[in-house]
Design a protein around this motif. Structure first.
Motif, PDB file in Angstrom:
ATOM      1  N   GLY A 130      11.452  -4.310  -7.883  1.00 21.57           N
ATOM      2  CA  GLY A 130      10.942  -3.270  -8.775  1.00 21.57           C
ATOM      3  C   GLY A 130      11.514  -1.909  -8.456  1.00 21.57           C
ATOM      4  O   GLY A 130      12.736  -1.765  -8.268  1.00 21.57           O
ATOM      5  N   TYR A 131      10.635  -0.936  -8.304  1.00 18.92           N
ATOM      6  CA  TYR A 131      11.058   0.454  -8.157  1.00 18.92           C
ATOM      7  C   TYR A 131      10.190   1.109  -7.081  1.00 18.92           C
ATOM      8  O   TYR A 131       8.957   1.021  -7.115  1.00 18.92           O
ATOM      9  N   ARG A 132      10.846   1.776  -6.105  1.00 16.75           N
ATOM     10  CA  ARG A 132      10.080   2.383  -5.015  1.00 16.75           C
ATOM     11  C   ARG A 132      10.746   3.682  -4.573  1.00 16.75           C
ATOM     12  O   ARG A 132      11.969   3.854  -4.720  1.00 16.75           O
ATOM     13  N   CYS A 133       9.936   4.570  -4.002  1.00 19.07           N
ATOM     14  CA  CYS A 133      10.455   5.844  -3.481  1.00 19.07           C
ATOM     15  C   CYS A 133      11.169   5.597  -2.163  1.00 19.07           C
ATOM     16  O   CYS A 133      10.711   4.800  -1.327  1.00 19.07           O
ATOM     17  N   CYS A 134      12.281   6.283  -1.967  1.00 19.65           N
ATOM     18  CA  CYS A 134      13.063   6.113  -0.739  1.00 19.65           C
ATOM     19  C   CYS A 134      12.460   6.838   0.454  1.00 19.65           C
ATOM     20  O   CYS A 134      12.955   6.722   1.573  1.00 19.65           O
ATOM     21  N   GLY A 167       6.409   6.314  -0.459  1.00 22.49           N
ATOM     22  CA  GLY A 167       6.365   4.887  -0.762  1.00 22.49           C
ATOM     23  C   GLY A 167       5.852   4.523  -2.135  1.00 22.49           C
ATOM     24  O   GLY A 167       5.438   3.374  -2.371  1.00 22.49           O
ATOM     25  N   LEU A 168       5.864   5.458  -3.073  1.00 27.48           N
ATOM     26  CA  LEU A 168       5.370   5.158  -4.421  1.00 27.48           C
ATOM     27  C   LEU A 168       6.142   3.969  -5.000  1.00 27.48           C
ATOM     28  O   LEU A 168       7.370   3.967  -5.008  1.00 27.48           O
ATOM     29  N   SER A 169       5.387   2.966  -5.490  1.00 21.62           N
ATOM     30  CA  SER A 169       6.032   1.713  -5.907  1.00 21.62           C
ATOM     31  C   SER A 169       5.484   1.217  -7.236  1.00 21.62           C
ATOM     32  O   SER A 169       4.318   1.447  -7.576  1.00 21.62           O
ATOM     33  N   LEU A 170       6.373   0.523  -7.960  1.00 19.18           N
ATOM     34  CA  LEU A 170       6.004  -0.131  -9.216  1.00 19.18           C
ATOM     35  C   LEU A 170       6.770  -1.458  -9.275  1.00 19.18           C
ATOM     36  O   LEU A 170       8.003  -1.462  -9.284  1.00 19.18           O
ATOM     37  N   CYS A 224      11.366  11.086  -7.681  1.00 17.30           N
ATOM     38  CA  CYS A 224       9.989  10.633  -7.502  1.00 17.30           C
ATOM     39  C   CYS A 224       9.028  11.719  -7.983  1.00 17.30           C
ATOM     40  O   CYS A 224       9.144  12.870  -7.553  1.00 17.30           O
ATOM     41  N   PRO A 225       8.079  11.396  -8.854  1.00 20.66           N
ATOM     42  CA  PRO A 225       7.147  12.412  -9.357  1.00 20.66           C
ATOM     43  C   PRO A 225       6.153  12.874  -8.300  1.00 20.66           C
ATOM     44  O   PRO A 225       5.498  13.900  -8.466  1.00 20.66           O
ATOM     45  N   LYS A 226       6.076  12.150  -7.205  1.00 18.54           N
ATOM     46  CA  LYS A 226       5.091  12.459  -6.167  1.00 18.54           C
ATOM     47  C   LYS A 226       5.674  13.333  -5.058  1.00 18.54           C
ATOM     48  O   LYS A 226       5.024  14.266  -4.593  1.00 18.54           O
ATOM     49  N   CYS A 227       6.906  13.048  -4.630  1.00 20.69           N
ATOM     50  CA  CYS A 227       7.469  13.806  -3.498  1.00 20.69           C
ATOM     51  C   CYS A 227       8.835  14.410  -3.778  1.00 20.69           C
ATOM     52  O   CYS A 227       9.343  15.170  -2.960  1.00 20.69           O
ATOM     53  N   SER A 255      -1.277   8.985  -7.802  1.00 19.19           N
ATOM     54  CA  SER A 255      -1.997   9.548  -6.653  1.00 19.19           C
ATOM     55  C   SER A 255      -2.010   8.605  -5.452  1.00 19.19           C
ATOM     56  O   SER A 255      -2.168   9.058  -4.318  1.00 19.19           O
ATOM     57  N   ASN A 256      -1.844   7.304  -5.664  1.00 16.98           N
ATOM     58  CA  ASN A 256      -1.841   6.348  -4.560  1.00 16.98           C
ATOM     59  C   ASN A 256      -0.442   5.773  -4.347  1.00 16.98           C
ATOM     60  O   ASN A 256       0.515   6.187  -5.001  1.00 16.98           O
ATOM     61  N   LYS A 257      -0.334   4.811  -3.435  1.00 17.99           N
ATOM     62  CA  LYS A 257       0.982   4.253  -3.113  1.00 17.99           C
ATOM     63  C   LYS A 257       1.551   3.450  -4.277  1.00 17.99           C
ATOM     64  O   LYS A 257       2.753   3.474  -4.541  1.00 17.99           O
ATOM     65  N   TYR A 258       0.665   2.719  -4.982  1.00 14.54           N
ATOM     66  CA  TYR A 258       1.123   1.899  -6.099  1.00 14.54           C
ATOM     67  C   TYR A 258       0.727   2.569  -7.414  1.00 14.54           C
ATOM     68  O   TYR A 258      -0.404   3.060  -7.554  1.00 14.54           O
ATOM     69  N   VAL A 259       1.646   2.589  -8.354  1.00 17.75           N
ATOM     70  CA  VAL A 259       1.381   3.223  -9.648  1.00 17.75           C
ATOM     71  C   VAL A 259       0.255   2.474 -10.359  1.00 17.75           C
ATOM     72  O   VAL A 259       0.303   1.240 -10.497  1.00 17.75           O
ATOM     73  N   ALA A 260      -0.767   3.219 -10.779  1.00 17.62           N
ATOM     74  CA  ALA A 260      -1.876   2.640 -11.541  1.00 17.62           C
ATOM     75  C   ALA A 260      -1.796   3.172 -12.976  1.00 17.62           C
ATOM     76  O   ALA A 260      -1.124   4.179 -13.244  1.00 17.62           O
ATOM     77  N   PHE A 261      -2.496   2.504 -13.886  1.00 19.75           N
ATOM     78  CA  PHE A 261      -2.406   2.880 -15.296  1.00 19.75           C
ATOM     79  C   PHE A 261      -3.792   2.904 -15.936  1.00 19.75           C
ATOM     80  O   PHE A 261      -4.719   2.217 -15.507  1.00 19.75           O
TER      81      PHE A 261
END
Length: 722
Positions: free
Chosen positions: A638-642, A647-650, A625-628, A701-707
């Protein structure tokens, strides 16, 4: 027969080779007619757990309870670690030092507090007769140094104060770890929380910095600047006056008033100035540089420099000093000459800026030895570390000085404000042929005394910036002196290192107010990373969700570990080292702090639920995970942090990708999470039918990946939404 006990097998081998390369190797030791060289495996002994003091065997698992906390043993006891190899090696050492022909024992632990007590404990529990005990103190592990130090060994009792400080640290860390870790874990519904004298303030410091960044609210304001041509060159002037964002009219009025004045050049100077290189490296300064240049963690860089030390290529690594001992001038003159013979343009300098006993606690700065490796003998990372140490050594002993022409222009605006322009132009590169100089040439405008500078001050909008995340370098600086204002980042440093900063760090070291020591910081920070309290990514430290829970839970439990209290413990340990107080006196300082925590033992605390890290089957692990730093899991949706705290999700059914007619495959998702962007070519605009290229940049930066989209310069006006 003299029996030498080294701290580890590699050191024993180096000592044996220095004494006699043909020394016979036996099971667990080397031997010739005069010497036996044996070894430990680092710590053979560990302090008892609470249950062992209560009579339970060490292998029996027990349930922690508040009933026996806080626990302060009347006498600290050590037990041999339950490892077959350790037990067998201890038996070998015991038989060797109790042989009838053994007339002297040599403590050859690493030359620090930890090494001192490792071998002392072995001797304490193994020796059954009264014979002399000497100390082999090695600033490096070259054969020549080992041979010389064997001739001048002191009695091990000379290092009693060092051993006492080492034992006091060990006992205090045990008291904090055993009592507060168990207490916090039980109060947090059995969520394991590792509480220690140093790990807690380390995580708290990163927590405070990250919270300051998260909660930062920028302040907009105005400054008055002028950028006008004079004699064909732009002269930039910025007033020290600031105006709030709602004071624009006031700023304009002041700019108009200033523009009615004359700006006159009152002084122009130019002088040759010799710029000194940086000081030799301490371990933490080296680690900061390696983190900045090569993104090395503290743990990785320490392991590499320790390997170089054990191979005899560099001096003792765990040193806080940046100076050399005055009695080592002859040795360093020889090392300088060795490199000169290889064509390096050096000269020996007998300077107080380099050799100064008053700025050394126990070991000199990190330097190369006379033993010079071939590049082929080192791994890529070993070579990077060695070159970094060597180039700083070359810079310090460079035959050529860095000489600059330093120009200064003073400009007065009437009688109310003065402006100073400064610039350097390098006349002689000097030591910069070995190390880059961060400050680049700056040529000032061609002005002379009496010239009138054209001005047109206008309000310029500015915005305050949040504090920066700690890097390996800036965090090391904070830990070395936690009471110095660290908001002034290391990146803002001047060419010349501040003598005031140098003295502040030395004072912190000698007084014991630093957080951790050169020998312990790396492992403690690594422990915090492994506990998911903090994350080190690309040389920058970040707080993890578990770290946030950890700090906020400790705060609720009144387990306050501020730097002031940690410094008080550090001061008491230094007093033990200086023989001003006893080991027991220093323990009483720690017990007082622990008792304060347990005065709240009967209170009920709402600590909340900790973030959970779920197990992810190997086949479902996409990437880190790039965040944690935990795993991104592949799911049906989809794809989520364990890590539930992240909880980063896409999601696979992402409308953006649908509009681009791109399927969010595992390969594409992995590229997004690992690289933070993906480049698309020949996308088709639904409105115009034309093709375009774009880069999709991810925001984590947030829970859901933004673009967001970035376009090549010639396609900036194209909009993919069309």
């Amino acid at each position: 027969m003299i029996v030498i006990i080294a701290e580890k097998p590699s050191l024993a081998k180096n000592i044996a080779d220095a004494i006699d390369p043909k020394m016979k190797r036996n099971n667990g030791y080397f031997e010739n007619k005069d010497y036996i060289v044996t070894f430990a495996f680092g710590h053979l002994f560990r302090l008892y757990d609470i249950e062992q003091y209560e009579g339970l065997p060490p292998e029996e698992k027990v349930k922690w309870t508040l009933d026996n906390l806080p626990f302060y043993p009347e006498e600290f006891k050590f037990g041999l670690q339950r490892d077959e190899g350790i037990i067998n090696q201890f038996k070998i050492i015991r038989s060797l030092i109790n042989r009838e022909d053994c007339s002297c024992i040599v403590n050859a632990g690493d030359s620090d507090r930890e090494g001192e007590i490792i071998v002392r404990l072995v001797i304490k529990y193994a020796l059954k007769k009264d014979i002399p005990i000497k100390r082999l103190w090695m600033p490096d592990q070259t054969p020549k140094t080992i041979q010389e130090e064997l001739k001048i060994m002191r009695d091990d009792s000379y290092y009693d104060n060092l051993a006492n400080e080492g034992l006091a640290r060990t006992y205090i860390d045990w008291l904090y770890g055993i009592n507060l870790s168990r207490y916090a874990t039980l109060k947090a519904n059995n969520q394991l929380l590792r509480v220690g004298r140093v790990i807690a303030p380390i995580v708290q410091a990163i927590y405070k910095r990250d919270m300051a960044i998260t909660n930062f609210v920028p302040r907009k304001y105005y400054v008055l600047t002028s950028k006008e041509l004079t004699n064909g060159e732009v002269v930039e002037l910025t007033s020290k006056k600031e105006f709030e964002f709602d004071e624009l009219n006031k700023a304009k009025e002041e700019a108009s008033r200033m523009n009615s004045l004359k700006a006159i050049v009152t002084n122009v100077t130019s002088e040759k100035k010799t710029i000194s290189p940086g000081k030799l490296y301490s371990l933490s300064k080296l680690q900061g540089e390696l983190g900045k240049k090569y993104k090395m963690s503290l743990d990785e860089s320490l392991k590499i420099v320790q390997d170089l030390y054990e191979k005899g290529y560099v001096s003792y690594p765990r040193t806080p000093a940046q100076h050399l001992a005055e009695n080592e001038k002859g040795k360093f003159k020889e090392i300088v000459n060795n490199f000169k013979n290889l064509g390096v343009d050096l000269r020996f300098k007998d300077s107080k800026a380099i050799f100064d006993d008053s700025k050394i606690e126990s070991h000199s700065a990190l330097t190369p030895t006379y033993k010079i490796p071939k590049k082929s003998e080192l791994s890529e990372k070993e070579y990077q570390v060695y070159q970094t140490i060597v180039h700083r050594f070359f810079a310090v002993f460079s035959n050529q000085d860095l000489i600059v022409s330093r120009s200064t222009i003073d400009i007065d605006l009437g009688e109310e404000e003065q402006f100073k322009l400064t610039g350097d132009v390098v006349l002689n590169k000097g030591w910069t042929v070995f190390e880059d100089r961060e400050k680049k040439d700056k040529v000032l405008p061609n002005l002379k005394i009496g010239d009138e500078v054209n001005i047109n001050f206008v309000p310029q909008e500015k915005e305050t910036n949040p504090p920066k995340h700690y890097t390996v370098e800036t965090f090391n600086n904070f830990l070395k002196n936690p009471f110095k204002d660290n908001l002034k980042e290391i990146e803002d440093k001047k060419d010349e290192e501040s003598e005031e900063d140098d003295l502040e760090e030395l004072k912190a070291m000698f007084e014991g107010i630093e957080l951790g020591t050169e020998a312990t910081r790396s492992s403690i920070i690594e422990n915090a990373i492994n506990s998911s309290y903090i994350l080190l990514k690309d040389n920058v430290y970040y707080l993890q969700p578990m770290g946030k829970y950890y700090v906020e839970t400790l705060d609720k439990l009144h387990i306050m570990m501020p730097k002031e209290k940690t410094a008080e413990i550090g001061r008491s340990l230094k007093k033990v080292y200086r023989n001003e107080i006893s080991v027991e006196d220093s323990l009483n300082v720690a017990k007082k702090e622990i008792d304060e925590v347990f005065s709240h033992k009967m209170e009920t605390f709402e600590v909340g639920r900790p973030p959970r890290i779920f197990e992810v089957a190997k086949e479902n692990q996409l990437c880190k995970c790039p965040k944690c730093g935990n795993f991104i899991e592949v799911t049906e949706l989809g794809y989520r942090c364990c890590n539930s705290g992240c909880g980063l999700s896409l999601f696979k059914n992402n409308k953006l990708f649908e509009s681009l007619e791109k399927k969010l495959t595992k390969t594409l998702a992995k590229q997004i999470f690992t690289k933070g962007k993906v480049e698309f070519e020949n996308l088709v605009s639904k409105k115009t039918g034309k093709t375009y290229n774009a880069t999709l940049v991810a925001d984590f930066s947030n829970k859901y990946v933004a673009f967001k989209f970035e376009f090549p310069n010639n396609e900036q006006n194209k909009n993919p939404s069309n």
